[in-house]
Design a protein around this motif. Sequence first.
Motif: not given
Length: 321
Positions: A120-128, A132-134, A136-141, A212-220
Amino acid sequence: MNTLFKGTLLAATAAVGMSLGTAPAVAATDILIGGGSVTGVYYQVALQTCALMNKHSGGKYNCVGRPALGSSFNINAVDRGLLDFGVAQSDVQSQAWNGEGEWDGKKKENIRAVFSMHPELLYVMTTKDSGIKSIADMKGKTISIGNPGSGQRGMALTVLPMYGIDPDKDIQAEGLQQNEASRALIDGKVDAFFYSVGHGSAAIEEPANSVDAAFVPVNSDAIKEMVASKPYYVMSTIPAGMYKGVDTDTETYGVKATVVASAAASDEMVYDFVKTIFSNLDELKKTHAAFKTLNPKEMLMGLSAPLHPGAEKYYKEMGWM
């Protein structure tokens, strides 16, 4: 097993049987398995393994798979003897057995490994349109990090600081159960959510089909270093096209779903459970998309606690160890 606890949960099952004129077998041994959210794959693990037991045990067992609050909850309930079996992430199993993480100095000595299920993978789901592209973009959200006691909450609290996010200060953290988190994303009440699950989850499909969904990569680099240092982690990909509107691969990391048993569970019962599952594995694989690739070799991987003697007996008989 706490008979009062089990009796309350199993009473409805018995009542249904009696109302249909089919009284439950007097000699049946009750088995209670804790899963996860009703929209998640953990619940399907509990539900479908119980279905196999009830179908193939000849009335010897009365197995009930129930929704539960996730990995940590199941570990604690199994350790206390409130559940016979529970589904938990491989990393959570390791932490509990070794007295790490939330169990720092409080090793859960009454859990025993049985087998692994799907990765099972860690899904980080958002909207386009969330911006939130990373991570790190979650600040204030407003972000759902998972309900207390869930594996995804532990993963979220691990990941966020690795991207410079303080979950107590930098985001509005919501501790929603997954069905609530999925609905909250659809309704615009959260900007993203963390969820650890196998492919094909309704909790991912529903918002993907609604917004309009999007996934955020977790791959730093920090994530990849962590994965390389922990045998229960793996880097993987959410394939393009698996969910509506998502047409690029998304790299992330994951764990394995594992089944743990109470040390107090009888060797005979655990042996029968394991034998039933592996003897009918093809049938199990047809019940959910996440189970399609199950195979015995990989189902003995990702286990950190000692094997339950009943499981070990079966694996030795099969020549797998």
